[in-house]
Write a protein that holds these residues in place. Structure first.
Motif, PDB file in Angstrom:
ATOM      1  N   SER A 141     -10.476 -19.958 -50.621  1.00 54.36           N
ATOM      2  CA  SER A 141     -10.118 -18.675 -51.255  1.00 54.36           C
ATOM      3  C   SER A 141     -11.263 -18.138 -52.112  1.00 54.36           C
ATOM      4  O   SER A 141     -11.626 -16.959 -52.024  1.00 54.36           O
ATOM      5  CB  SER A 141      -8.866 -18.842 -52.122  1.00 54.36           C
ATOM      6  N   ILE A 142     -11.836 -19.018 -52.934  1.00 57.51           N
ATOM      7  CA  ILE A 142     -12.936 -18.596 -53.807  1.00 57.51           C
ATOM      8  C   ILE A 142     -14.120 -18.096 -52.991  1.00 57.51           C
ATOM      9  O   ILE A 142     -14.712 -17.049 -53.293  1.00 57.51           O
ATOM     10  CB  ILE A 142     -13.384 -19.764 -54.728  1.00 57.51           C
ATOM     11  N   TYR A 143     -14.476 -18.835 -51.930  1.00 57.98           N
ATOM     12  CA  TYR A 143     -15.660 -18.469 -51.142  1.00 57.98           C
ATOM     13  C   TYR A 143     -15.478 -17.116 -50.451  1.00 57.98           C
ATOM     14  O   TYR A 143     -16.360 -16.255 -50.507  1.00 57.98           O
ATOM     15  CB  TYR A 143     -15.958 -19.556 -50.110  1.00 57.98           C
ATOM     16  N   ILE A 144     -14.341 -16.928 -49.804  1.00 62.90           N
ATOM     17  CA  ILE A 144     -14.112 -15.671 -49.083  1.00 62.90           C
ATOM     18  C   ILE A 144     -14.029 -14.491 -50.044  1.00 62.90           C
ATOM     19  O   ILE A 144     -14.623 -13.430 -49.808  1.00 62.90           O
ATOM     20  CB  ILE A 144     -12.823 -15.765 -48.233  1.00 62.90           C
ATOM     21  N   VAL A 145     -13.317 -14.668 -51.160  1.00 66.74           N
ATOM     22  CA  VAL A 145     -13.162 -13.574 -52.139  1.00 66.74           C
ATOM     23  C   VAL A 145     -14.514 -13.182 -52.722  1.00 66.74           C
ATOM     24  O   VAL A 145     -14.856 -11.988 -52.813  1.00 66.74           O
ATOM     25  CB  VAL A 145     -12.186 -13.986 -53.268  1.00 66.74           C
TER      26      VAL A 145
END
Length: 499
Positions: free
Chosen positions: A458-462
């Protein structure tokens, strides 16, 4: 020359199938590794780790850089292929003979009597591999990684099932030996079946000389690289216990499953594609930049993410007895982050025909690594210190590789670092957060791992969307192209089942 659009589509499809080949084969092998780690002891893996350096060097000698030379050449003939085939076979027979005779000395060096018979049996893979090199080269030149994927999956599944059965019967380390021989045997037979290429009864000294001129420098650099890639196994196997080598060997295999799968997938597709552009500097540079940025975008978060979730991963998959491998694995992942960047930069030198620079770079990097290893030994830093030396060397190597590549293609070290910085920064933020979350949680390993993966993805994509990282769309396009190629196969199978 194929037009830009068709070549890009072929590259995207080839990259998808190449990645599918390496990940599916690697995934099956990883599954097998997990099962074998639970059935066998670290000592058994340590025994195999002791001799892999000799197998790796022999395989390098057998190929002698001819594969890359054949792929690079746009006008290969049947005589060229046949000449290289017979050369590979001859060298493999010589290498097997040398290892057969040397088995006693290697066994005495490690003080492991069991190694004599293991070496003499496992070395058969050298001859088996030599018989399939040309068939694989022809498929790579055609960017036919779909066929290579079929061959790889079939070979690892069949050999894996037999290996597990043998291990359950109590054959110990011999189950690992048999797995290696069977995998390569089935793979080579399958390559002959799919390729349909048969060597002519002919040998050309002119062809040999043509390819050896290019391949000899790659051979020298490959031997140096192979020795140093395996020097840790020799040092650990000689200085520490066989079990400690087993912990290191398994940590290395788990790291390489991801790091080398991505690196090799990119190299196998990019090298023939970039070779086809060698006469067009602008297209070559644009393709080079795109591959560098995309590789970093994928490999950075995977390596940092794996390091962050190492403890619950090893606890779930291998069990408590393998937890000493975790710290080795985490450090190896940090070193492995840059593997695709190293490989692509070196591929450009091969495309440009600068095998002399390729060799020079390997010598420079290995001199630096030698100094770092000596310092680690003198300071008595143990296995951790040796691996830290490899991490430092990996980052120094990036500057060495990009410096020389920047002189051949207008893509300097500074430009590469600028292009890689967004993915690197976002990956570090993601990794530190995931690692912190894992340390804060005290629940079951399975729940910890699930939470860590969810937060990390989630952190990487966001963050990629916030900072508008373009490579996110490129990865999406590669996946979409791959799914497009799979749809006809799935429809055909479904239609076939209705009859």
């Amino acid at each position: 020359m194929p037009n830009s659009s068709s070549l890009e589509n072929k590259t995207m499809t080839g990259l998808f199938w190449s990645f599918m080949d390496l990940m599916s084969r690697g995934g099956i092998q990883l599954g097998l590794q997990i099962i074998m780690a639970r059935l066998l002891l670290p000592h058994h893996f340590g025994l195999i780790g002791m001799i892999m350096v000799f197998i790796a060097i022999s395989n390098t000698l057998i190929d002698s850089g001819f594969s890359q030379a054949l792929i690079r050449d746009k006008k290969t003939t049947q005589l060229d292929y046949s000449t290289v085939f017979y050369f590979n076979l001859l060298v493999s027979l010589l290498a097997y003979g040398i290892l057969f005779v040397s088995a006693k000395f290697i066994s005495a060096f490690y003080n492991e009597p069991q190694l004599i018979e293991i070496i003499r049996v496992i070395s058969v893979v050298l001859i088996i591999n030599s018989l399939g090199i040309i068939q694989r080269v022809k498929l790579v030149k055609e960017i036919d990684f779909k066929t290579i994927t079929k061959v790889s999956i079939f070979s690892v599944v069949i050999s894996g099932l037999i290996t597990i059965t043998i291990a359950l019967l109590g054959f110990g380390v011999w189950s690992l030996v048999i797995n290696m021989v069977l995998t390569h045997l089935i793979q080579t037979v399958s390559l002959w079946f799919y390729s349909r290429w048969i060597p002519s009864v002919a040998f050309s000294y002119k062809s040999f000389k043509k390819y050896f001129g290019f391949g000899s420098k790659l051979l020298a650099s490959s031997i140096i690289d192979t020795i140093y890639n395996n020097v840790y196994s020799v040092i650990i196997g000689k200085t520490y216990s066989t079990s400690q080598l087993g912990y290191y060997s398994n940590a290395l295999k788990f790291r390489d499953f991801t790091a080398l799968s991505i690196s090799n997938a990119v190299e196998r597709v990019s090298y023939p594609v970039l070779s086809s552009m060698q006469d067009d500097e602008n297209r070559l540079k644009m393709a080079f930049e795109k591959i560098i940025k995309t590789s970093g975008f994928v490999n950075f978060p995977l390596m940092i993410g794996l390091a962050a979730v190492a403890t619950p991963t090893f606890g779930i998959l291998l069990g408590e007895k393998w937890l000493p491998s975790v710290i080795y694995f985490q450090l190896l992942c940090i070193a492995g982050m840059l593997f695709p960047i190293h490989i692509i930069n070196l591929s450009i030198l091969q495309v440009k025909g600068r095998s002399d620079l390729f060799l020079l770079i390997e010598v420079i990097k290995k001199v630096i690594l030698t100094v770092l290893i000596i310092l680690a030994v003198l300071l008595k830093t143990g296995i951790i210190g040796l691996i830290v030396a490899a991490v430092v060397n990996s980052y120094i190597s990036m500057f060495v590789n990009t410096y020389f590549t920047g002189k051949e293609v207008a893509y300097s070290t500074r430009k590469q670092l600028n292009d890689l910085l967004p993915a690197f920064t976002i990956s570090c933020i993601m990794g530190l957060t995931v690692f912190w979350v894992g340390n804060m949680l005290t629940m079951n390993y399975i729940f910890i791992l699930a939470i860590q993966i969810g937060i990390g993805v989630s952190i990487y994509i966001v963050l990629c969307k916030i900072f508008k990282v373009k490579e996110l769309m490129i990865i999406y396009q590669i996946i979409r192209n791959g799914i497009t190629t799979l749809k006809p196969l799935l429809k055909y199978k479904k239609k076939k089942q209705t009859f």
